[in-house]
Design a protein around this motif. Structure first.
Motif: not given
Length: 111
Positions: A73-78
């Motif tokens: 999820k964090i990677n997609a947000q980044k």
């Protein structure tokens, strides 16, 4: 990444944006925070492993570490945030003037 590395990354990113635009500065700060959260997830996964054992009474089963899902999820947000940041274009050197055939010396015959 260590805290010092995040500060260096923040400095580099701030040099690539218009720092008078507060929205862009906030985006950079948010991006740094996401990198910090990603690093925290890495630490937990390194400590606990990529899978965990769940015990429910007499039942035992293995599932992936919850931080693995959070990392995705964090990677997609980044990625989304990086795309939204208006980075300044780096100055590229001006292209050299094309040479014309008339400017080149003529070659003689090989015979």
């Amino acid at each position: 990444m260590k805290k010092k590395n995040f500060e260096e990354l923040k400095k580099q990113l701030l040099t690539r944006i218009d720092t008078d635009d507060l929205l862009e500065v906030k985006k950079v700060n948010d991006l740094i925070r996401l990198h910090e959260l990603d690093a925290a997830c890495d630490e937990v996964i390194d400590r606990d492993g990529v899978s965990i054992v769940i015990e429910n009474g007499s039942q035992k089963f293995i599932k992936s570490h919850p931080s693995m899902n959070e990392k995705m999820k964090i990677n997609a947000q980044k990625i989304a945030l990086e795309k939204s940041i208006k980075f300044k274009l780096k100055a590229t050197p001006a292209p050299a003037a094309p040479e014309s055939v008339e400017d080149k010396p003529k070659r003689g015959s090989l015979i």
